[in-house]
Write a protein that holds these residues in place. Structure first.
Motif, PDB file in Angstrom:
ATOM      1  N   ASP A 196      45.366  42.767  26.018  1.00  0.00           N
ATOM      2  CA  ASP A 196      46.091  41.510  26.253  1.00  0.00           C
ATOM      3  C   ASP A 196      47.594  41.714  26.118  1.00  0.00           C
ATOM      4  N   ASN A 215      47.336  34.470  29.428  1.00  0.00           N
ATOM      5  CA  ASN A 215      47.643  35.863  29.129  1.00  0.00           C
ATOM      6  C   ASN A 215      48.922  36.316  29.860  1.00  0.00           C
ATOM      7  N   THR A 263      42.548  36.785  24.864  1.00  0.00           N
ATOM      8  CA  THR A 263      43.315  35.698  25.459  1.00  0.00           C
ATOM      9  C   THR A 263      42.765  35.334  26.837  1.00  0.00           C
ATOM     10  N   PRO A 264      42.495  34.062  27.088  1.00  0.00           N
ATOM     11  CA  PRO A 264      42.049  33.643  28.425  1.00  0.00           C
ATOM     12  C   PRO A 264      43.082  34.034  29.485  1.00  0.00           C
ATOM     13  N   THR A 265      42.623  34.389  30.668  1.00  0.00           N
ATOM     14  CA  THR A 265      43.506  34.859  31.745  1.00  0.00           C
ATOM     15  C   THR A 265      44.655  33.897  31.999  1.00  0.00           C
ATOM     16  N   LYS A 266      44.371  32.616  31.965  1.00  0.00           N
ATOM     17  CA  LYS A 266      45.388  31.606  32.248  1.00  0.00           C
ATOM     18  C   LYS A 266      46.545  31.664  31.252  1.00  0.00           C
TER      19      LYS A 266
END
Length: 533
Positions: free
Chosen positions: A308, A357, A352-355
């Motif tokens: 991340d 990150n 961490t969620p992609t949105k």
């Protein structure tokens, strides 16, 4: 029979009480506050530590931290210059949230308390050796010197391999700090190596470090592929290895004192290597930092590589989190970053969620040397393998004005080589890449273009990516109160520097100016003109 039953019950009760007492005792032992050790090199690019695969720099101490803890693959400083980068670490706030401290050579605002100051007020023994927050001036309300890291330990000196290496004995001073510490008090200590900051003694990587030019497996394509540059790189490697050797000595002291297991150790650098197009700019080799964290008592499943994106604003909240100090007791300005402790308690490499990150970058004024002492404002974002940059005043010289020696790039053999090639007419391309002006917007796919050579900002295929990144960047900056988002960006140029004010005007008027970090040969003629557009 009844007597035996009573006797047996009593034994079980005693055993039960003993177990409860033992468990409570062990719980108290494990609840002992951890020590905090922050180790920061001065000017090192992430990929040159051997844990990241470098073949010509050997950093076994850093590698140990990574192997026995966590290695962060995508750690970034928001601002690739010593003063603001360190201010970010100390406060957990971004450059645009730090007022004067967002600049280099700054007066540190009294309103921003640092995490070492806060922990010192909450039961920690705090100190530092080497370089703390610098360069700049920090004062208390009464005008006395303020130590942002509480107490310096720099009195013990030693002989060093070269004159360029600082004489502070980091290991001995750390040992002195521990001797002063009360046995039941947790500590918070900062090891700030002055290395591999320039200056170097040219050729010592080969002559003293016993390195060979053939060890350099690649030279960044924005520099000449010459022996002069390779020697410069090996001199840098020699000093970076010196930093790591002192780190190894500090780890040994921790082991000798029985403090290693209960100490969270963070190792990084403040900005990229002190070479053209790296330190002081906002490219991948400028802001992408090494980061390894070890904590024997606190990290589950060590040996992981964290993928991340993480930022320097996350360091202070991590230390505060592990300290267990109530945030209300800290009396710090609101922290922007997030704690990295969830990575300690996980078995994953991504959390961490992609949105969410991504990391934000930005800079204002670094070294003086432009007319009216103005800076070079940039804001940027790294997400999904792309780096987007917006240059707000791209009519200015990003590395500093040519007439005053490109002050935002330290003097070096590599810098001299590039300038000489341009002046002789032999090669203008290296000069343009390292010292020329930038477009308004830049977009790089850093997963395949780490050197940031192919600007995709005007490429039709990448317009949606550019637009989305710009929108995400600016929405975050507005939420964080960046003055530049509200038409007040000029405030950063209004803050007086603690050194170098009106350097450009003084030099152009024939006055002597202090530019000790650059070479006399770096200055261009006062009627300097671009030879090749």
């Amino acid at each position: 029979m009844k007597t035996k039953f009573i006797y047996s019950t009593s034994i079980f009760l005693l055993l039960g009480i003993s177990c409860v007492f033992f468990l409570n005792f062990k719980k108290k032992e494990t609840e002992k506050k951890p020590n905090i050790l922050f180790c920061i090199a001065d000017d090192a690019t992430w990929k040159h530590l051997s844990a990241y695969g470098s073949k010509w720099v050997n950093t076994p101490a850093f590698d140990r931290i990574a192997n026995e803890g966590l290695l962060f693959q995508n750690a970034y400083t928001p601002n690739a210059k010593c003063g603001p980068s360190r201010a970010i670490v100390l406060t957990g706030r971004n450059t645009w949230q730090l007022e004067e401290a967002g600049n280099h050579l700054a007066f540190f605002p009294q309103k921003f308390k640092t995490y070492p100051e806060a922990l010192a007020e909450n039961g920690y023994q705090v100190g530092f050796t080497g370089k703390g927050w610098a360069p700049g001036t920090a004062l208390n309300a009464d005008g006395t010197k303020r130590e942002l890291l509480v107490k310096p330990y720099n009195k013990i000196k030693k002989e060093t391999p070269t004159k360029g290496i600082n004489a502070v004995d980091y290991v001995a001073n750390f040992r002195s700090f521990l001797k002063e510490k009360k046995s039941d008090t947790p500590f918070c200590f900062w090891y700030g190596g002055h290395e591999p900051h320039r200056f170097y003694e040219y050729g010592t990587g080969v002559s003293i470090g016993k390195k060979k030019l053939s060890q350099i497996d690649s030279v960044f394509s924005y520099w000449p592929q010459s022996d002069i540059v390779k020697n410069d790189m090996l001199d840098y490697a020699f000093e970076l290895e010196y930093f790591d050797q002192q780190l190894g000595g500090i780890l040994k002291v921790l082991e000798e004192n029985g403090e290693l297991e209960n100490t969270i150790i963070v190792v990084t650098s403040d900005n990229g290597m002190p070479f053209p197009r790296a330190k002081g700019q906002s490219y991948e080799h400028s802001n992408h930092m090494p980061l390894a964290i070890m904590w024997k008592n606190g990290i589950k499943n060590p040996g992981r590589i964290i993928e991340d994106y993480v930022s320097f604003i996350d360091i202070a909240p991590t230390f505060i989190d592990v300290s267990g100090v109530d945030s209300k007791s800290l009396k710090m300005q609101p922290i922007q970053g997030k704690s990295l402790v969830p990575y300690f308690n996980s078995d994953k490499t991504k959390l961490t969620p992609t949105k969410e990150n991504y990391v934000l970058l930005g800079q204002e004024r670094h070294d003086a040397g432009r007319p009216k002492t103005v800076g070079y404002p940039i804001r940027g974002i790294v997400k999904d393998g792309f780096l987007y940059l917006k240059n707000y005043e791209n009519d200015r010289w990003p590395a500093g004005n040519p007439e005053t020696g490109y002050t935002n790039t330290d003097g070096s053999p590599t810098k001299t080589e590039i300038l000489n090639l341009n002046r002789s007419g032999e090669n203008h391309e290296f000069w343009k890449l390292n010292f020329g002006k930038h477009p308004k917007e830049e977009l790089y796919q850093i997963t395949i273009d780490e050197e940031c050579m192919n600007n995709l900002a005007d490429d039709k295929k990448f317009q949606k990516i550019k637009k989305d990144l710009r929108k995400l960047l600016e929405s975050n900056l507005k939420k964080q109160g960046d003055p530049r988002m509200f038409g007040k960006g000029a405030i950063f140029d209004s803050y007086p520097p603690n050194n170098g004010a009106n350097l450009y005007e003084k030099y152009m008027n024939g006055e002597k100016v202090n530019t000790g970090w650059i070479n006399a040969s770096d200055f261009e003629k006062k009627d300097f003109k671009i030879k090749d557009k």
